[in-house]
Scaffold this motif. Structure first.
Motif, mmCIF file in Angstrom:
data_model
loop_
_atom_site.group_PDB
_atom_site.id
_atom_site.type_symbol
_atom_site.label_atom_id
_atom_site.label_comp_id
_atom_site.label_asym_id
_atom_site.label_seq_id
_atom_site.Cartn_x
_atom_site.Cartn_y
_atom_site.Cartn_z
ATOM 1 N N PHE A 52 0.737 -1.657 0.133
ATOM 2 C CA PHE A 52 -0.096 0.095 0.072
ATOM 3 C C PHE A 52 0.865 0.948 0.158
ATOM 4 C CE2 PHE A 52 -4.226 -0.979 2.142
ATOM 5 C CZ PHE A 52 -4.320 -2.408 0.698
ATOM 6 N N ARG A 53 0.403 2.533 -0.155
ATOM 7 C CA ARG A 53 1.103 3.421 -0.235
ATOM 8 C C ARG A 53 0.719 4.118 0.596
ATOM 9 N NH1 ARG A 53 0.072 9.340 -2.160
ATOM 10 N NH2 ARG A 53 -2.511 8.347 -2.560
ATOM 11 N N ILE A 54 2.215 4.703 1.093
ATOM 12 C CA ILE A 54 1.844 4.788 2.937
ATOM 13 C C ILE A 54 2.191 6.640 2.395
ATOM 14 C CG2 ILE A 54 3.395 5.627 4.749
ATOM 15 C CD1 ILE A 54 4.645 2.621 4.250
ATOM 16 N N ILE A 55 1.012 7.287 2.995
ATOM 17 C CA ILE A 55 1.014 8.679 3.479
ATOM 18 C C ILE A 55 1.498 9.002 4.841
ATOM 19 C CG2 ILE A 55 -0.082 10.463 3.063
ATOM 20 C CD1 ILE A 55 -2.414 8.790 1.112
ATOM 21 N N LYS A 56 2.685 10.059 4.682
ATOM 22 C CA LYS A 56 2.624 10.453 6.489
ATOM 23 C C LYS A 56 2.856 11.636 5.678
ATOM 24 C CE LYS A 56 6.505 9.624 9.178
ATOM 25 N NZ LYS A 56 7.520 10.718 9.649
ATOM 26 N N ASP A 57 2.542 12.597 6.876
ATOM 27 C CA ASP A 57 2.226 13.998 7.566
ATOM 28 C C ASP A 57 2.407 14.360 5.947
ATOM 29 O OD1 ASP A 57 3.176 14.047 9.619
ATOM 30 O OD2 ASP A 57 5.227 13.767 9.503
ATOM 31 N N GLY A 58 0.960 13.667 4.696
ATOM 32 C CA GLY A 58 0.600 14.895 3.709
ATOM 33 C C GLY A 58 1.366 14.611 3.297
ATOM 34 N N HIS A 59 3.072 13.896 2.790
ATOM 35 C CA HIS A 59 3.563 13.131 1.461
ATOM 36 C C HIS A 59 3.968 11.714 1.923
ATOM 37 C CE1 HIS A 59 4.288 17.731 1.412
ATOM 38 N NE2 HIS A 59 4.086 16.759 2.528
ATOM 39 N N THR A 60 4.062 11.040 0.173
ATOM 40 C CA THR A 60 4.327 9.231 0.641
ATOM 41 C C THR A 60 5.671 10.089 0.820
ATOM 42 O OG1 THR A 60 3.250 9.511 -2.155
ATOM 43 C CG2 THR A 60 4.399 8.010 -1.317
ATOM 44 N N TYR A 61 5.829 7.895 1.280
ATOM 45 C CA TYR A 61 6.767 8.050 2.606
ATOM 46 C C TYR A 61 6.730 6.395 1.723
ATOM 47 C CZ TYR A 61 9.525 6.697 6.282
ATOM 48 O OH TYR A 61 10.453 6.455 6.780
ATOM 49 N N ARG A 62 8.330 6.577 1.819
ATOM 50 C CA ARG A 62 8.781 4.865 1.623
ATOM 51 C C ARG A 62 10.477 4.868 2.399
ATOM 52 N NH1 ARG A 62 8.123 7.695 -3.791
ATOM 53 N NH2 ARG A 62 6.807 5.945 -4.760
ATOM 54 N N ALA A 63 9.711 4.140 2.699
ATOM 55 C CA ALA A 63 11.364 3.106 3.403
ATOM 56 C C ALA A 63 11.781 1.981 3.725
ATOM 57 C CB ALA A 63 11.136 3.784 5.299
ATOM 58 N N ALA A 64 12.397 1.898 3.964
ATOM 59 C CA ALA A 64 13.344 0.294 3.744
ATOM 60 C C ALA A 64 13.183 -0.695 4.921
ATOM 61 C CB ALA A 64 14.640 -0.223 3.565
ATOM 62 N N ASP A 65 13.026 -0.253 6.102
ATOM 63 C CA ASP A 65 12.787 -0.787 7.365
ATOM 64 C C ASP A 65 10.693 -0.642 8.050
ATOM 65 O OD1 ASP A 65 12.198 1.784 7.851
ATOM 66 O OD2 ASP A 65 13.256 1.981 10.023
ATOM 67 N N VAL A 66 10.361 -0.843 6.791
ATOM 68 C CA VAL A 66 8.599 -0.537 7.483
ATOM 69 C C VAL A 66 8.608 -1.812 7.659
ATOM 70 C CG1 VAL A 66 6.150 -0.679 6.561
ATOM 71 C CG2 VAL A 66 8.183 1.650 5.999
ATOM 72 N N ASN A 67 7.783 -1.740 8.945
ATOM 73 C CA ASN A 67 6.488 -3.113 9.215
ATOM 74 C C ASN A 67 5.229 -2.658 9.613
ATOM 75 O OD1 ASN A 67 8.276 -5.309 9.384
ATOM 76 N ND2 ASN A 67 9.706 -3.716 10.381
ATOM 77 N N PHE A 68 4.188 -3.455 9.636
ATOM 78 C CA PHE A 68 2.902 -3.280 9.603
ATOM 79 C C PHE A 68 2.221 -4.372 10.459
ATOM 80 C CE2 PHE A 68 2.821 -0.964 5.743
ATOM 81 C CZ PHE A 68 2.499 0.069 6.152
ATOM 82 N N TRP A 69 1.700 -3.982 11.151
ATOM 83 C CA TRP A 69 0.889 -5.370 12.337
ATOM 84 C C TRP A 69 -0.676 -4.258 13.084
ATOM 85 C CZ3 TRP A 69 5.373 -2.879 14.837
ATOM 86 C CH2 TRP A 69 5.506 -2.131 15.317
ATOM 87 N N GLY A 70 -0.663 -5.990 13.540
ATOM 88 C CA GLY A 70 -1.974 -5.389 14.556
ATOM 89 C C GLY A 70 -3.594 -4.641 13.612
ATOM 90 N N VAL A 71 -4.133 -5.494 12.490
ATOM 91 C CA VAL A 71 -5.333 -4.798 11.885
ATOM 92 C C VAL A 71 -6.399 -4.723 12.541
ATOM 93 C CG1 VAL A 71 -6.265 -5.167 9.930
ATOM 94 C CG2 VAL A 71 -3.758 -5.408 9.481
ATOM 95 N N THR A 72 -7.086 -3.504 12.805
ATOM 96 C CA THR A 72 -8.193 -4.175 12.949
ATOM 97 C C THR A 72 -9.702 -3.089 12.179
ATOM 98 O OG1 THR A 72 -9.492 -3.158 15.139
ATOM 99 C CG2 THR A 72 -7.837 -1.920 14.729
#
Length: 345
Positions: free
Chosen positions: A185-205
């Protein structure tokens, strides 16, 4: 003493020792048998029918030692420490809503274990299954039952440190379509597209609209609450220092664990509730560190697991910061409170 006498004495000693050993084994077996049936003074567990369409009941993973350990069991939600009915279906993590369940299982192999996610119907029959690329950690089903999500550790095995990697997946339980990782998914952080090699996701609700979800995003040593859009395939940062979110039944609040300065590195969290309208944080009256994705029993009560003598026990605490925490069930984990099926909001 003659050789014959010595042999007779030796044989007598062997017979006595064998009798003592046999008596010890029988005694231990009898104790184990009693323990299996009475759970060592704990909850009574018997086989029976378990369904996911019985309002007013709680389904969870039974941790009590005995023949039904790790099986999905059910009790009345009003009597969580009462006698349990066991299903025969074993899960490491579990959740259910609107007659749909997700069960994260270990598959034992000759060299090592592998893991899989099972989608279950209301009678706990498997309708789909997916490989899980690591140790199962979190599981959720959307309020409508149309989506299921799970998180696995693909590197490391604890959220307490920083040297770990997770994979969060979402499956459409109607079509079988799988989103194997939210990292697509595209990450929008502080209003801007964000990319980083260390991104992790967990805990969906999930929210009740079959589109919106929330999750934890970690990057550069920080954690964020993100709001996801399944149609736009985006996630947008909403709040900082927030892990393992759990959306309230009315969709207005998030229960979560927050890292608090000064707490031990291996137990750094405190339970909070975030009001999504005001962004006001309320600390809950649980003084211990909680490493779990809490569950809303209702609009006023949070339920979660803490380590216990047999793996984990369930506790509850008011969602408004008042009162005190209390244990509601021993030897239990991964609860789901069953209600009436819900349609998309």
């Amino acid at each position: 003493m003659t050789v014959r006498s010595r042999i007779l004495v030796l044989l007598s000693a062997v017979v006595v020792l064998a009798g003592v050993a046999l008596a010890s084994v029988l005694h231990a077996s009898a104790r184990a048998d009693r323990r299996d049936h009475t759970q060592a003074g704990g909850p009574k567990v018997t086989s029976g029918e378990v369904t996911l369409t019985a309002p007013g009941r709680m389904v969870f993973r039974n941790m009590a030692w005995g023949p039904h350990r790790d099986e999905l069991t059910t009790v009345p939600a009003s009597d969580p420490s009462g006698p349990r009915t066991a299903s025969g279906v074993k899960c490491l993590r579990f959740y259910a809503a609107s007659g749909t369940g997700v069960c994260l299982q270990a598959v034992h192999g000759p060299v090592s274990d592998t893991y899989r996610a099972l989608i279950l119907d209301a009678r706990l029959r498997t309708t789909a299954h997916y490989d899980v690329p690591g140790i199962p950690s979190r599981a959720r089903v959307s309020p409508t039952g149309h989506f299921a999500a799970w998180t696995a550790f693909v590197g490391g095995d604890s959220y307490a440190g920083t040297n770990f990697s997770t994979r969060a997946a979402i499956a459409d339980t109607r079509t079988g379509k799988l989103i194997p990782s939210l990292e697509a998914f595209r990450i929008i952080k502080d209003g801007h597209t964000y990319r980083a090699a260390d991104v992790n996701f967990w805990g969906v609700t999930f929210a009740a609209d079959d589109r919106t979800f929330y999750a934890t995003l970690a990057t550069k040593g920080h954690t964020y609450l993100v709001r996801g859009d399944l149609r736009a395939r985006t996630v947008t940062t909403v709040h900082t220092n927030l892990e393992c979110p759990s959306l309230s039944p009315d969709g207005t609040r998030i229960a979560y664990k927050k890292r608090v300065p000064g707490l031990p590195k291996d137990a750094p969290w405190h339970l909070y509730v975030l009001d999504l309208r005001t962004m006001r944080e309320t600390p809950l009256a649980e003084p211990r560190s909680v490493d779990d994705q809490a569950v809303w029993r209702d609009a006023h009560t949070i339920v979660y697991a803490l380590p216990g003598d047999y793996g984990a026990d369930l506790y509850q605490v008011p969602a408004d910061g008042t009162g005190r925490a209390r244990r509601i069930s021993s030897e239990a984990v991964s609860p789901a409170y069953l209600g009436r099926p819900r349609s998309p909001a």
